[in-house]
Design an enzyme around this catalytic site. Structure first.
Site, PDB file in Angstrom:
ATOM      1  N   HIS A 117       5.724   0.414   8.830  1.00  0.00           N
ATOM      2  CA  HIS A 117       6.708  -0.650   8.974  1.00  0.00           C
ATOM      3  C   HIS A 117       6.467  -1.524   7.753  1.00  0.00           C
ATOM      4  O   HIS A 117       5.330  -1.977   7.547  1.00  0.00           O
ATOM      5  CB  HIS A 117       6.478  -1.427  10.274  1.00  0.00           C
ATOM      6  CG  HIS A 117       7.412  -2.601  10.438  1.00  0.00           C
ATOM      7  ND1 HIS A 117       8.372  -2.652  11.424  1.00  0.00           N
ATOM      8  CD2 HIS A 117       7.541  -3.744   9.724  1.00  0.00           C
ATOM      9  CE1 HIS A 117       9.051  -3.799  11.310  1.00  0.00           C
ATOM     10  NE2 HIS A 117       8.564  -4.472  10.296  1.00  0.00           N
ATOM     11  N   LEU A 118       7.501  -1.756   6.943  1.00  0.00           N
ATOM     12  CA  LEU A 118       7.259  -2.385   5.640  1.00  0.00           C
ATOM     13  C   LEU A 118       6.527  -3.712   5.769  1.00  0.00           C
ATOM     14  O   LEU A 118       6.899  -4.582   6.559  1.00  0.00           O
ATOM     15  CB  LEU A 118       8.565  -2.601   4.869  1.00  0.00           C
ATOM     16  CG  LEU A 118       8.310  -2.947   3.386  1.00  0.00           C
ATOM     17  CD1 LEU A 118       7.910  -1.709   2.603  1.00  0.00           C
ATOM     18  CD2 LEU A 118       9.491  -3.646   2.749  1.00  0.00           C
ATOM     19  N   HIS A 119       5.460  -3.847   5.005  1.00  0.00           N
ATOM     20  CA  HIS A 119       4.689  -5.090   4.973  1.00  0.00           C
ATOM     21  C   HIS A 119       4.096  -5.276   3.587  1.00  0.00           C
ATOM     22  O   HIS A 119       3.892  -4.320   2.848  1.00  0.00           O
ATOM     23  CB  HIS A 119       3.597  -5.071   6.053  1.00  0.00           C
ATOM     24  CG  HIS A 119       2.636  -3.929   5.925  1.00  0.00           C
ATOM     25  ND1 HIS A 119       2.933  -2.645   6.330  1.00  0.00           N
ATOM     26  CD2 HIS A 119       1.378  -3.873   5.422  1.00  0.00           C
ATOM     27  CE1 HIS A 119       1.910  -1.853   6.089  1.00  0.00           C
ATOM     28  NE2 HIS A 119       0.943  -2.571   5.533  1.00  0.00           N
ATOM     29  N   HIS A 122       0.838  -1.195   0.000  1.00  0.00           N
ATOM     30  CA  HIS A 122       0.000   0.000   0.000  1.00  0.00           C
ATOM     31  C   HIS A 122       0.872   1.244   0.000  1.00  0.00           C
ATOM     32  O   HIS A 122       1.892   1.281   0.677  1.00  0.00           O
ATOM     33  CB  HIS A 122      -0.862   0.066   1.279  1.00  0.00           C
ATOM     34  CG  HIS A 122      -2.095  -0.762   1.212  1.00  0.00           C
ATOM     35  ND1 HIS A 122      -2.717  -1.244   2.345  1.00  0.00           N
ATOM     36  CD2 HIS A 122      -2.854  -1.168   0.162  1.00  0.00           C
ATOM     37  CE1 HIS A 122      -3.795  -1.924   1.995  1.00  0.00           C
ATOM     38  NE2 HIS A 122      -3.893  -1.895   0.676  1.00  0.00           N
ATOM     39  N   TYR A 123       0.439   2.266  -0.732  1.00  0.00           N
ATOM     40  CA  TYR A 123       1.003   3.598  -0.538  1.00  0.00           C
ATOM     41  C   TYR A 123      -0.144   4.585  -0.611  1.00  0.00           C
ATOM     42  O   TYR A 123      -0.825   4.603  -1.611  1.00  0.00           O
ATOM     43  CB  TYR A 123       2.074   3.947  -1.569  1.00  0.00           C
ATOM     44  CG  TYR A 123       2.850   5.154  -1.128  1.00  0.00           C
ATOM     45  CD1 TYR A 123       3.783   5.049  -0.102  1.00  0.00           C
ATOM     46  CD2 TYR A 123       2.596   6.402  -1.686  1.00  0.00           C
ATOM     47  CE1 TYR A 123       4.466   6.166   0.345  1.00  0.00           C
ATOM     48  CE2 TYR A 123       3.284   7.521  -1.238  1.00  0.00           C
ATOM     49  CZ  TYR A 123       4.211   7.388  -0.237  1.00  0.00           C
ATOM     50  OH  TYR A 123       4.889   8.493   0.224  1.00  0.00           O
ATOM     51  N   GLN A 124      -0.359   5.348   0.476  1.00  0.00           N
ATOM     52  CA  GLN A 124       0.242   5.275   1.797  1.00  0.00           C
ATOM     53  C   GLN A 124      -0.165   3.985   2.532  1.00  0.00           C
ATOM     54  O   GLN A 124      -1.292   3.544   2.372  1.00  0.00           O
ATOM     55  CB  GLN A 124      -0.225   6.479   2.651  1.00  0.00           C
ATOM     56  CG  GLN A 124       0.196   7.831   2.118  1.00  0.00           C
ATOM     57  CD  GLN A 124       1.678   8.089   2.362  1.00  0.00           C
ATOM     58  OE1 GLN A 124       2.263   7.631   3.321  1.00  0.00           O
ATOM     59  NE2 GLN A 124       2.279   8.815   1.455  1.00  0.00           N
ATOM     60  N   PRO A 125       0.747   3.465   3.334  1.00  0.00           N
ATOM     61  CA  PRO A 125       0.382   2.307   4.150  1.00  0.00           C
ATOM     62  C   PRO A 125      -0.417   2.756   5.380  1.00  0.00           C
ATOM     63  O   PRO A 125      -0.406   3.944   5.702  1.00  0.00           O
ATOM     64  CB  PRO A 125       1.741   1.756   4.579  1.00  0.00           C
ATOM     65  CG  PRO A 125       2.618   2.958   4.650  1.00  0.00           C
ATOM     66  CD  PRO A 125       2.128   3.906   3.565  1.00  0.00           C
ATOM     67  N   SER A 126      -1.072   1.829   6.056  1.00  0.00           N
ATOM     68  CA  SER A 126      -1.759   2.271   7.282  1.00  0.00           C
ATOM     69  C   SER A 126      -0.826   2.202   8.489  1.00  0.00           C
ATOM     70  O   SER A 126      -1.144   2.751   9.541  1.00  0.00           O
ATOM     71  CB  SER A 126      -3.054   1.505   7.522  1.00  0.00           C
ATOM     72  OG  SER A 126      -2.856   0.131   7.347  1.00  0.00           O
ATOM     73  N   TYR A 127       0.323   1.561   8.357  1.00  0.00           N
ATOM     74  CA  TYR A 127       1.357   1.630   9.393  1.00  0.00           C
ATOM     75  C   TYR A 127       2.727   1.612   8.719  1.00  0.00           C
ATOM     76  O   TYR A 127       2.924   0.933   7.711  1.00  0.00           O
ATOM     77  CB  TYR A 127       1.209   0.506  10.429  1.00  0.00           C
ATOM     78  CG  TYR A 127       0.941  -0.871   9.856  1.00  0.00           C
ATOM     79  CD1 TYR A 127       1.966  -1.792   9.720  1.00  0.00           C
ATOM     80  CD2 TYR A 127      -0.326  -1.243   9.429  1.00  0.00           C
ATOM     81  CE1 TYR A 127       1.731  -3.056   9.191  1.00  0.00           C
ATOM     82  CE2 TYR A 127      -0.578  -2.500   8.894  1.00  0.00           C
ATOM     83  CZ  TYR A 127       0.454  -3.392   8.782  1.00  0.00           C
ATOM     84  OH  TYR A 127       0.218  -4.630   8.246  1.00  0.00           O
TER      85      TYR A 127
END
Ligand code: DD3
EC number: 3.6.1.59
Length: 331
Positions: free
Chosen positions: A269-271, A262-267
């Protein structure tokens, strides 16, 4: 599982029903003294929940997001009806009460009361919930933002650094302090290693809405923007071993998987997300999802691709980052 599955985000609980190695515990083992370690099955912590507002609900998705108080603390409770499984049909037909609603010619409608264990509502509890949690589930309009490499450095990066979103739950997973028994696969290598486990959006009762996440052991990669060619071995490792582990455990080949970031991710820390093709997972649309296979190729052709590239993503109306883009005249 007896009755409703209750999950706390700070807690570890779960089932492993699709795993061929793990047999379902008999209901009589699960009740009573909590021998199987599911504290959530012995008492109903929600009996004292006081609803303040319904944040959102969806008749189509059959879920409702509620803000309220649990013992004086702010809490968000998510209730969701789960799909009907084919392997429960015989029991639904034979073990239910059937109330006729109407009869007309060859057409009849009924209210069917299924046995309690086939009438579960997936429940997620966030407690104590921050204002951000409450906002996250309020229905909001989104706007698409255009973020150049420079915008990232001058607007987005300072914003996410100041926010310091807690990823304690991620560290709990990496350190086996939570959800250890839910881990599907782990590569412990500090450089290219990761933990693969079901996202808690997935109740693991049917493979149709499969949703797993791979969380990297490296802790200093915030998002797509931090990736450069030096991370290709890490990404390839997640890609290969993640696919193999899912084939092993769920008998789903790579050709049935959507593997993306995802970009933006919801957290931050790379996942990496692994979802089943055909299941429209939240956030799998083109405005947010970047296929891992594409990410790897882009980094192969340009080591700094994600440092410089303009990226587009939606932000909710109440997102603080949206205000920052507005203030910078970028919207
Ligand atoms: C989260 C994104 C984060 C509220 C909610 C969800 N999968 C998680 C804690 C444990 C998890 C996840 C944050 C938080 Cl509803 C705030 O998601 C998690 N464990 N997505 C798993 N397996």
């Amino acid at each position: 599982m007896a009755e409703t599955t209750t999950k706390c985000v700070t807690d570890s609980s779960g089932t492993d029903e699709l795993s061929p190695k793990v047999k379902r515990a008999k209901p009589d083992n699960e009740n009573g003294r909590g021998e199987v370690g599911h504290e959530s099955e012995s008492e109903n912590i929600l009996s004292g929940f006081k609803t303040s507002t319904v944040l959102s609900d969806s008749a189509r998705e059959k879920n409702i997001f509620i803000h309220g108080k649990l013992a004086d603390q702010d809490a968000v409770v998510i209730l969701e009806k789960t799909p009907i499984r084919e392997d429960t049909l015989a029991e639904i037909f034979s073990g239910s009460r059937l109330k006729l609603e109407m009869r007309n010619d060859i057409y009849c409608t009924y209210q069917l009361q299924a046995p309690p264990h086939l009438n579960e509502i997936k429940t997620t509890v966030v407690c104590p919930a921050t204002e951000k949690h409450v906002k996250k589930y309020q229905r909001q309009e989104s706007s698409l933002v255009e973020e150049t490499g420079t915008d990232y450095q001058s607007i987005t990066l300072p914003y996410i650094q100041k926010q310091s979103f807690s990823v304690q739950w991620v560290y709990n997973i990496l350190e086996k302090k939570a959800e250890a028994e839910r881990i599907v696969y782990e590569d412990p290598d500090p450089e290219v290693g990761f933990v693969l486990l079901p996202d808690f959006k997935w109740d693991q009762k049917q493979v149709d809405d499969l949703y797993l996440i791979a969380i990297t052991h490296q802790r200093d990669i915030r998002s797509l923007r931090d990736l450069s060619s030096e991370h290709i071995p890490l990404l390839q490792n997640i890609f290969q071993k993640g696919k193999e582990a899912i084939l092993q455990r769920y008998n789903l080949p790579a050709s049935k998987l959507r593997i993306y970031l995802h970009y933006q991710p919801s957290y931050y820390h790379l996942h990496v997300h692994f979802t089943k093709l055909g299941y429209e997972a939240p956030g799998c649309g083109v405005e947010r999802a970047h296929l891992l296979a594409d990410v790897i190729q882009n980094l192969q052709s340009d080591p700094d691709y994600y440092k410089n590239r303009t990226l587009y993503f939606p932000l909710r109306a109440d997102d603080g980052l949206l205000s920052k883009f507005r203030e910078a005249g970028r919207l």
